[in-house]
Enzyme design. Structure first.
Site, mmCIF file in Angstrom:
data_model
loop_
_atom_site.group_PDB
_atom_site.id
_atom_site.type_symbol
_atom_site.label_atom_id
_atom_site.label_comp_id
_atom_site.label_asym_id
_atom_site.label_seq_id
_atom_site.Cartn_x
_atom_site.Cartn_y
_atom_site.Cartn_z
ATOM 1 N N ARG A 1 -3.129 10.019 4.047
ATOM 2 C CA ARG A 1 -1.806 10.618 4.218
ATOM 3 C C ARG A 1 -1.098 10.747 2.861
ATOM 4 N NH1 ARG A 1 -0.780 13.860 7.949
ATOM 5 N NH2 ARG A 1 1.420 14.290 8.133
ATOM 6 N N ARG B 1 1.592 14.724 13.232
ATOM 7 C CA ARG B 1 2.221 14.206 12.006
ATOM 8 C C ARG B 1 2.640 15.406 11.142
ATOM 9 N NH1 ARG B 1 -0.631 8.922 9.577
ATOM 10 N NH2 ARG B 1 1.411 8.798 8.589
ATOM 11 N N PRO B 2 3.736 16.049 11.557
ATOM 12 C CA PRO B 2 4.157 17.259 10.853
ATOM 13 C C PRO B 2 4.623 16.957 9.435
ATOM 14 C CG PRO B 2 5.858 16.560 12.409
ATOM 15 C CD PRO B 2 4.680 15.655 12.610
ATOM 16 N N ILE B 3 4.626 18.000 8.575
ATOM 17 C CA ILE B 3 5.198 17.810 7.235
ATOM 18 C C ILE B 3 6.289 18.859 6.977
ATOM 19 C CG2 ILE B 3 3.188 16.642 6.207
ATOM 20 C CD1 ILE B 3 2.547 19.302 4.807
ATOM 21 N N ASP B 4 6.883 19.332 8.089
ATOM 22 C CA ASP B 4 7.902 20.376 7.949
ATOM 23 C C ASP B 4 9.098 19.925 7.102
ATOM 24 O OD1 ASP B 4 8.144 18.709 10.391
ATOM 25 O OD2 ASP B 4 10.067 19.737 10.604
ATOM 26 N N CYS C 1 -3.921 8.183 9.553
ATOM 27 C CA CYS C 1 -4.086 7.644 10.907
ATOM 28 C C CYS C 1 -3.654 8.660 11.952
ATOM 29 C CB CYS C 1 -3.255 6.372 11.072
ATOM 30 S SG CYS C 1 -3.868 5.010 10.091
ATOM 31 N N ARG D 1 -8.704 0.280 4.891
ATOM 32 C CA ARG D 1 -7.886 1.254 4.170
ATOM 33 C C ARG D 1 -6.599 0.612 3.659
ATOM 34 N NH1 ARG D 1 -7.876 6.851 7.367
ATOM 35 N NH2 ARG D 1 -6.414 7.204 5.689
ATOM 36 N N LYS E 1 0.841 -1.217 0.000
ATOM 37 C CA LYS E 1 0.000 0.000 0.000
ATOM 38 C C LYS E 1 0.869 1.258 0.000
ATOM 39 C CE LYS E 1 -1.443 1.605 3.992
ATOM 40 N NZ LYS E 1 -1.200 2.978 4.510
ATOM 41 N N ASN E 2 1.870 1.280 0.859
ATOM 42 C CA ASN E 2 2.625 2.529 0.999
ATOM 43 C C ASN E 2 3.526 2.792 -0.208
ATOM 44 O OD1 ASN E 2 1.296 3.131 3.324
ATOM 45 N ND2 ASN E 2 2.895 2.379 4.699
ATOM 46 N N ASP F 1 4.851 0.047 12.147
ATOM 47 C CA ASP F 1 3.526 -0.402 11.713
ATOM 48 C C ASP F 1 3.224 -1.827 12.177
ATOM 49 O OD1 ASP F 1 3.179 2.049 10.581
ATOM 50 O OD2 ASP F 1 3.566 1.410 8.528
HETATM 51 C C1 EPZ Z 1 4.908 6.490 6.666
HETATM 52 O O1 EPZ Z 1 4.300 7.622 7.260
HETATM 53 C C2 EPZ Z 1 3.830 5.436 6.582
HETATM 54 N N1 EPZ Z 1 2.701 5.986 5.827
HETATM 55 C C3 EPZ Z 1 3.359 5.046 7.977
HETATM 56 O O2 EPZ Z 1 2.502 3.915 7.825
HETATM 57 C C4 EPZ Z 1 4.547 4.613 8.827
HETATM 58 O O3 EPZ Z 1 4.126 4.443 10.171
HETATM 59 C C5 EPZ Z 1 5.654 5.674 8.794
HETATM 60 O O4 EPZ Z 1 6.000 5.996 7.419
HETATM 61 C C6 EPZ Z 1 6.931 5.223 9.494
HETATM 62 O O5 EPZ Z 1 7.401 4.037 8.917
HETATM 63 C C7 EPZ Z 1 2.759 6.013 4.491
HETATM 64 O O6 EPZ Z 1 3.703 5.569 3.869
HETATM 65 C C8 EPZ Z 1 1.573 6.577 3.808
HETATM 66 P P1 EPZ Z 1 7.502 9.517 8.512
HETATM 67 P P2 EPZ Z 1 5.039 9.039 7.199
HETATM 68 O O7 EPZ Z 1 7.546 10.790 7.776
HETATM 69 O O8 EPZ Z 1 5.763 9.129 5.921
HETATM 70 C C9 EPZ Z 1 8.539 12.741 11.930
HETATM 71 C C10 EPZ Z 1 0.491 2.743 7.878
HETATM 72 O O9 EPZ Z 1 -0.053 2.191 8.859
HETATM 73 N N2 EPZ Z 1 8.376 13.723 10.862
HETATM 74 O O10 EPZ Z 1 8.540 8.482 8.229
HETATM 75 O O11 EPZ Z 1 4.028 10.071 7.515
HETATM 76 C C11 EPZ Z 1 7.203 12.125 12.340
HETATM 77 O O12 EPZ Z 1 6.557 12.926 13.294
HETATM 78 C C12 EPZ Z 1 1.089 4.108 8.039
HETATM 79 O O13 EPZ Z 1 0.555 2.226 6.748
HETATM 80 C C13 EPZ Z 1 8.690 15.035 11.111
HETATM 81 O O14 EPZ Z 1 9.120 15.394 12.208
HETATM 82 O O15 EPZ Z 1 6.067 8.873 8.393
HETATM 83 C C14 EPZ Z 1 7.629 10.781 12.847
HETATM 84 O O16 EPZ Z 1 8.003 10.880 14.189
HETATM 85 C C15 EPZ Z 1 0.735 4.712 9.328
HETATM 86 N N3 EPZ Z 1 8.524 15.949 10.097
HETATM 87 C C16 EPZ Z 1 8.855 10.433 12.016
HETATM 88 O O17 EPZ Z 1 9.289 11.658 11.417
HETATM 89 C C17 EPZ Z 1 8.068 15.597 8.873
HETATM 90 O O18 EPZ Z 1 7.956 16.468 7.997
HETATM 91 C C18 EPZ Z 1 8.629 9.438 10.893
HETATM 92 O O19 EPZ Z 1 7.555 9.862 10.073
HETATM 93 C C19 EPZ Z 1 7.747 14.244 8.623
HETATM 94 C C20 EPZ Z 1 7.899 13.333 9.642
#
Ligand code: EPZ
Length: 421
Positions: free
Chosen positions: A93, A122-125, A117, A400, A22-23, A308
């Site tokens: 997401r 869940r920042p996107i900075d 979720c 989902r 999925k991801n 996950d």
């Molecule tokens: C992806 O989310 C997956 N989602 C999530 O799976 C998964 O839990 C996660 O990666 C970690 O493996 C998708 O691929 C759609 P990250 P993502 O950016 O990309 C921090 C599922 O169940 N962060 O790797 O949103 C954040 O807060 C889903 O399939 C920032 O600080 O995760 C976290 O602590 C749920 N700033 C860490 O990084 C940012 O701009 C990792 O988040 C982005 C993230």
């Protein structure tokens, strides 16, 4: 609100075939919007998040057809600008990858803030930091994010936190812009490699995906006109491996990449399960007279133990002998489902990001909720071993991300029924 009714106690036995990731599919479908020609994507899972992203892309003008075998035929040439007005982008997401794709294609992207979720902030900075390094400016207004640029240019970007989403988004945005972009401290998850492989197959020049330094040399045209097959879903595979161990069953999980499963396979063996890897399958069973032993887990970015799989693994630890620790290092608040597990009789104490699990208390059926996708899967797993009947509510969250979850479990011998209400 649909629910699942599960009567616990059945061992899971047999084979299960894993769907496409999925991801990875979320990144690949969004990335396909960057192409200058059509493409075909095999093994795109038929799950709600993917179908919603497909609908959003259609609303932008893309022509997308799902073939009888599940493949997606995508033609993005009719997308004429980077404005996405479909409000459904709030629900998932993965819609944030449209920012990278549209920015790379039109120097302009605007969407409603992505949802997904809920397990803490869940920042996107980091996505924004990456886009801005490439020359974009960002505006947050009326619940929307808009990124735009006069001219995008390759740059050196250091991600101060390892982020799957930011790595993929920057990689997509950089694929077609002038110059060389280097992402340092990149995430290394299998689906990052898959998105890079997809883009390379379509004509991009991306090197280093799967390591922490990714180098993208922008190309002027991504011709497409090729087929690409998505990798198997690491988390779906892990969920069935855990279900096999949990029910003390004997399950062969097929159509997987065993290497991707090593973080889980190693821990299952440490607990006493037998894990037998083939070329594209893994069999999990518990030898006779073996009692699964408690152990400690720490979730980490790949190749660490995946966050996950944290919720379903915690359920397994409830059935192991002794005290286990589960440390959640990725998300701030991913233990919400533990209250539901406690109502089923689990003995778990939470201290910040640490859950202390006292194994051996029998689980008993109860009415519980799918708090999010993986937490919901965990509740289903708990129901498989609980005494009596478990009712898991709000299962749209599970659907989902898990293709044919009920059918696959039934085929392995689970007593589970979906109720529409
Ligand atoms: C992806 O989310 C997956 N989602 C999530 O799976 C998964 O839990 C996660 O990666 C970690 O493996 C998708 O691929 C759609 P990250 P993502 O950016 O990309 C921090 C599922 O169940 N962060 O790797 O949103 C954040 O807060 C889903 O399939 C920032 O600080 O995760 C976290 O602590 C749920 N700033 C860490 O990084 C940012 O701009 C990792 O988040 C982005 C993230």
């Amino acid at each position: 609100m649909a629910s699942y009714m599960i009567r616990g106690g059945n061992r899971l036995v047999g084979d299960v075939t894993i769907s496409g990731s999925k991801n990875a599919a979320l990144g690949i479908i969004a990335a396909s919007m960057l192409l200058d020609g059509p493409c075909k994507i095999d093994h795109a899972p038929n799950v709600d998040d993917i179908n919603m992203l497909v609908e959003i892309c259609r609303s932008m003008g893309a022509q997308i057809r799902r073939e009888a075998d599940g493949a997606l035929e995508i033609d993005p040439r009719f997308v004429t600008n980077g404005e996405t007005i479909d409000e459904r982008s709030r629900n998932i997401r993965g819609s944030y990858y449209l920012l990278g794709a549209m920015l790379g294609r039109f120097n302009y992207a605007s969407i409603y803030m992505p949802g997904g979720c809920n397990f803490g902030p869940r920042p996107i900075d980091l996505h924004v930091k990456g886009f801005e390094a490439l020359g974009a400016t960002t505006v947050f207004e009326h619940g929307r994010i808009t990124v735009s640029s006069e001219k995008m240019q390759g740059e050196h970007i250091f991600l101060d936190t390892v982020s799957v989403g930011a790595t993929i988004n920057i990689m997509i945005a950089a694929a077609k812009i002038e110059g060389v972009t280097v992402i340092e401290n990149a995430a290394r998850e299998p689906h990052i490699v898959d998105v890079a492989n997809f883009l390379n197959t379509m004509g991009a020049n991306i090197r280093g995906a799967g390591t922490d330094v990714i180098r993208i040399t922008g190309v002027p045209v991504l011709p497409g006109n090729v087929s690409y097959s998505i990798i198997p879903d690491q988390i779906e595979a892990g969920t069935y491996m855990l279900a096999a161990a949990l029910t003390r069953g004997d399950v062969t999980v097929r159509n997987i990449i065993p290497k991707h499963m090593e973080p889980l396979s190693a821990k299952l063996e440490e607990m006493g399960a037998r894990v037998v890897s083939g070329d594209d399958s893994i069999r999990v069973f518990i030898p006779e007279d073996t009692v699964l032993q408690a152990t400690s887990f720490r979730t980490m970015p790949y190749p660490g133990f995946p966050t996950d799989l944290q919720p379903p693994t915690t359920v397994l630890l409830c059935t192991a002998q002794g005290s286990s620790k589960m440390t959640e290092n990725v998300w701030d608040n991913r233990f919400q489902y533990i209250d539901d597990l406690k109502t089923m009789g689990a003995d778990i104490m939470i201290a910040g990001r640490l859950a202390l699990i006292e194994g051996g208390n029998p689980l008993t059926g109860a009415k519980v909720f799918a708090r999010d996708l993986r937490a919901g899967a965990a509740m289903v797993l708990a129901g498989l071993v609980a005494e009596g009947t478990t009712e898991v509510n709000d299962v749209s969250k599970i659907e989902r991300g898990y293709e044919s979850f009920v059918k696959k479990l039934q085929d392995l011998g689970a007593d589970i029924t979906r109720i529409d209400s």
